[in-house]
Design an enzyme around this catalytic site. Structure first.
Site, PDB file in Angstrom:
ATOM      1  N   PRO A  10      -4.560   0.295  18.726  1.00 11.08           N
ATOM      2  CA  PRO A  10      -4.293  -0.149  17.349  1.00 11.08           C
ATOM      3  C   PRO A  10      -4.359   0.952  16.279  1.00 11.08           C
ATOM      4  O   PRO A  10      -4.048   0.674  15.115  1.00 11.08           O
ATOM      5  CB  PRO A  10      -5.383  -1.197  17.099  1.00 11.08           C
ATOM      6  CG  PRO A  10      -6.480  -0.840  18.029  1.00 11.08           C
ATOM      7  CD  PRO A  10      -5.840  -0.230  19.239  1.00 11.08           C
TER       8      PRO A  10
ATOM      9  N   TYR B   8      -9.233   5.751   7.268  1.00 11.28           N
ATOM     10  CA  TYR B   8      -9.369   6.149   8.667  1.00 11.28           C
ATOM     11  C   TYR B   8     -10.383   7.284   8.683  1.00 11.28           C
ATOM     12  O   TYR B   8     -10.089   8.376   8.204  1.00 11.28           O
ATOM     13  CB  TYR B   8      -8.027   6.628   9.242  1.00 11.28           C
ATOM     14  CG  TYR B   8      -7.017   5.519   9.483  1.00 11.28           C
ATOM     15  CD1 TYR B   8      -6.260   4.989   8.445  1.00 11.28           C
ATOM     16  CD2 TYR B   8      -6.820   5.011  10.765  1.00 11.28           C
ATOM     17  CE1 TYR B   8      -5.341   3.968   8.675  1.00 11.28           C
ATOM     18  CE2 TYR B   8      -5.901   3.996  11.007  1.00 11.28           C
ATOM     19  CZ  TYR B   8      -5.163   3.476   9.957  1.00 11.28           C
ATOM     20  OH  TYR B   8      -4.252   2.474  10.199  1.00 11.28           O
TER      21      TYR B   8
ATOM     22  N   HIS C 257       0.839  -1.206   0.000  1.00 13.07           N
ATOM     23  CA  HIS C 257       0.000   0.000   0.000  1.00 13.07           C
ATOM     24  C   HIS C 257       0.868   1.247   0.000  1.00 13.07           C
ATOM     25  O   HIS C 257       1.799   1.354   0.791  1.00 13.07           O
ATOM     26  CB  HIS C 257      -0.924   0.013   1.220  1.00 13.07           C
ATOM     27  CG  HIS C 257      -2.106  -0.876   1.049  1.00 13.07           C
ATOM     28  ND1 HIS C 257      -3.381  -0.407   0.939  1.00 13.07           N
ATOM     29  CD2 HIS C 257      -2.179  -2.217   0.934  1.00 13.07           C
ATOM     30  CE1 HIS C 257      -4.210  -1.425   0.762  1.00 13.07           C
ATOM     31  NE2 HIS C 257      -3.506  -2.543   0.766  1.00 13.07           N
TER      32      HIS C 257
ATOM     33  N   TYR D  32       3.902   6.429  10.476  1.00 17.07           N
ATOM     34  CA  TYR D  32       3.047   5.305  10.085  1.00 17.07           C
ATOM     35  C   TYR D  32       3.840   4.234   9.358  1.00 17.07           C
ATOM     36  O   TYR D  32       3.658   3.035   9.591  1.00 17.07           O
ATOM     37  CB  TYR D  32       1.910   5.819   9.197  1.00 17.07           C
ATOM     38  CG  TYR D  32       0.801   4.811   8.974  1.00 17.07           C
ATOM     39  CD1 TYR D  32      -0.297   4.765   9.831  1.00 17.07           C
ATOM     40  CD2 TYR D  32       0.845   3.911   7.911  1.00 17.07           C
ATOM     41  CE1 TYR D  32      -1.315   3.843   9.648  1.00 17.07           C
ATOM     42  CE2 TYR D  32      -0.167   2.982   7.710  1.00 17.07           C
ATOM     43  CZ  TYR D  32      -1.246   2.963   8.584  1.00 17.07           C
ATOM     44  OH  TYR D  32      -2.252   2.037   8.387  1.00 17.07           O
TER      45      TYR D  32
ATOM     46  N   LYS E 117       0.825  -0.128  15.137  1.00 20.62           N
ATOM     47  CA  LYS E 117       2.216  -0.248  15.570  1.00 20.62           C
ATOM     48  C   LYS E 117       2.550  -1.520  16.348  1.00 20.62           C
ATOM     49  O   LYS E 117       3.729  -1.866  16.498  1.00 20.62           O
ATOM     50  CB  LYS E 117       2.587   0.957  16.473  1.00 20.62           C
ATOM     51  CG  LYS E 117       2.733   2.244  15.731  1.00 20.62           C
ATOM     52  CD  LYS E 117       3.961   2.238  14.835  1.00 20.62           C
ATOM     53  CE  LYS E 117       3.731   3.041  13.598  1.00 20.62           C
ATOM     54  NZ  LYS E 117       4.241   2.512  12.381  1.00 20.62           N
TER      55      LYS E 117
HETATM   56  C1  PHB Z   1      -6.108  -4.199  10.533  1.00 21.72           C
HETATM   57  O1  PHB Z   1      -6.113  -4.429   9.318  1.00 21.72           O
HETATM   58  O2  PHB Z   1      -6.485  -5.073  11.349  1.00 21.72           O
HETATM   59  C2  PHB Z   1      -5.683  -2.879  11.043  1.00 21.72           C
HETATM   60  C3  PHB Z   1      -5.232  -1.932  10.144  1.00 21.72           C
HETATM   61  C4  PHB Z   1      -4.839  -0.690  10.597  1.00 21.72           C
HETATM   62  C5  PHB Z   1      -4.894  -0.400  11.944  1.00 21.72           C
HETATM   63  C6  PHB Z   1      -5.321  -1.354  12.847  1.00 21.72           C
HETATM   64  C7  PHB Z   1      -5.719  -2.599  12.396  1.00 21.72           C
HETATM   65  O3  PHB Z   1      -4.513   0.834  12.371  1.00 21.72           O
END
Ligand code: PHB
Ligand code: APR
Length: 389
Positions: free
Chosen positions: A292, A201, A72, A382, A296
């Site tokens: 989450p 997000y 990505h 990130y 990280k």
């Molecule tokens: C996930 O794909 O489970 C996932 C992706 C991004 C995050 C947290 C979890 O910030």
């Protein structure tokens, strides 16, 4: 039984440490109290930093990751009416990969069982002893109920948040920092093609929502909920409707499909210092937990064991203590950076119902979406900062 490094816990931290040590000619034994099936079925996060991908690849674990993982080049940040793409290569020259932690663990276990060092599942009563000496040991009961002793030169406490290692370090003096966030995530896994190229997000007055994925036909989605929320109260229909509302954008919609997993995850931060007592070294969730939102957790565990493997090779092969002595401080510098980034992302995106907070969050989101330095700061964190900060 005797080995050089006794490793407690077969999560990503313990398994990868064992692999990195093997590649450097150091032997180890991994002790895990759960079964192989249980460890391989745990659904966890799925974003790998560039450094994590490079480490797994260099350790000979990149085959399936490169075949099935999805590279990505950015994320979408969303607030009502706006979906903005942050392009990581142009902001910081790095990318991330989407490949479930569950798959990383399966690959690590397969490699370990294919001629790697011993990996014992289903053990109990795991107790490290004499860690203040140069010859510590681990007492445990094996899967057949037989008491055993593993003599070693060093012990790795990679036994997650609930394992016995951290308590031993804390008993010799140490400090713990903790923050419990007033929200949780309701996560679903669905057999539905992701309706998005990048992770989304999304900020919304009803609460945060995240659109992630596991493959071209499997989506992983999350909703901010109250920590007291019960999963039984969230029918599939209710989850999809909430996702539609929180991610709404003209001409676009979430792809629905059969939900195969649904659970509520608490959100908290936790740091335990130091990450070492004598010949016992902590790594991964045994020493720290992050919420989450910054993706990280797994990446921090990988960074810890990369540093720890270097320190143990130096200690056991070169008989030099410098890297062992600096391990805790080096690891914690990165832990606190990631703890801050995870707190920042969490604070920017999760709503509290307070209008003043909401305006501050929207102002911050507009800033990240309009200022290159602000976007770069997010992108660098990130995609993963250098091992040593
Ligand atoms: C996930 O794909 O489970 C996932 C992706 C991004 C995050 C947290 C979890 O910030
Ligand atoms: N004896 C042996 N093994 C134990 C014990 C014990 N007493 N207690 C816990 N374990 C095992 C757990 O069953 C688990 O398999 O230790 C392992 C720890 O693994 P993880 O919890 O996956 O932690 P870690 O390897 O540090 O990986 C960190 O996992 O929780 C996520 O978000 C986190 O992504 C991050 C990653």
């Amino acid at each position: 039984m005797r080995t050089q490094v006794g490793i407690i816990g077969a999560g990503p931290a313990g398994l990868l440490l064992s692999r990195l040590l093997t590649l450097q000619g150091i032997d180890s034994v991994v002790l895990e109290n759960r079964s192989r099936d249980y460890v391989q079925a745990r659904i966890r996060a799925g974003v790998l930093e560039q450094h994590t991908v490079d480490t797994l690849t260099a350790a000979g674990l990149g085959m399936r990751l490169h075949r099935e993982g999805l590279e990505h080049t950015g994320i979408h940040l969303q607030y009502p009416g706006v979906r903005h793409t942050l392009d990581f290569p142009s902001l910081c020259g790095r990318t991330v990969w989407v490949y479930g932690q569950t798959e990383v663990v399966k690959d690590l276990i397969a490699a370990q069982l294919d001629g790697g060092p011993p990996l014992l599942f289903g053990v109990s009563d795991v107790t490290p002893e004499d860690v203040d000496t140069d010859s510590p040991r681990i007492r445990f009961t094996d899967a057949d109920g037989v008491p055993r002793v593993l003599e070693c030169d060093a012990v790795a406490g990679t036994d997650g948040f609930h394992g016995p290692s951290r308590a031993l370090v804390q008993a010799a003096g140490g400090r713990v920092w903790e923050r419990t966030y007033p929200y949780a995530w309701l996560g679903i896994l669905a057999d539905a093609a992701p309706a998005t190229d990048e992770l989304i997000y999304a900020w919304h007055r009803d609460g945060f929502a995240l659109y992630s994925m596991r493959s071209p036909s499997v989506s992983r989605l999350y909703l901010q909920v109250d920590p007291a929320e019960r999963v039984e109260d969230w029918s599939d229909e209710r989850v999809w409707d909430a996702l539609d509302t929180r991610m709404a954008l003209d001409g676009w919609s979430v792809n629905r499909g059969p939900v195969t997993e649904k659970s509520v995850l608490p959100m908290r931060s936790f740091v335990s210092s130091p990450m070492r007592r004598g010949r016992l070294f902590l790594a991964g969730d045994a020493a720290h937990i992050v919420p989450p939102t910054g993706a990280k957790g797994l990446n921090l565990a990988v960074a810890d064991v990369t540093l720890l493997a270097q320190a143990l090779v130096r200690l056991l092969q070169d008989k030099e203590t410098d890297l062992a002595d600096s391990y805790s401080d080096r690891a914690l510098a990165r832990v606190w950076r990631c703890t801050h980034f995870s707190w920042w992302m969490t604070s920017m995106l999760h709503t509290s119902g307070d209008d003043f907070d909401a305006e501050l969050q929207l102002s911050q989101l507009r800033r990240v979406c309009s200022s290159e330095p602000a976007a770069r700061e997010l992108a660098e964190n990130y995609t993963g900062l250098p091992l040593d900060l």
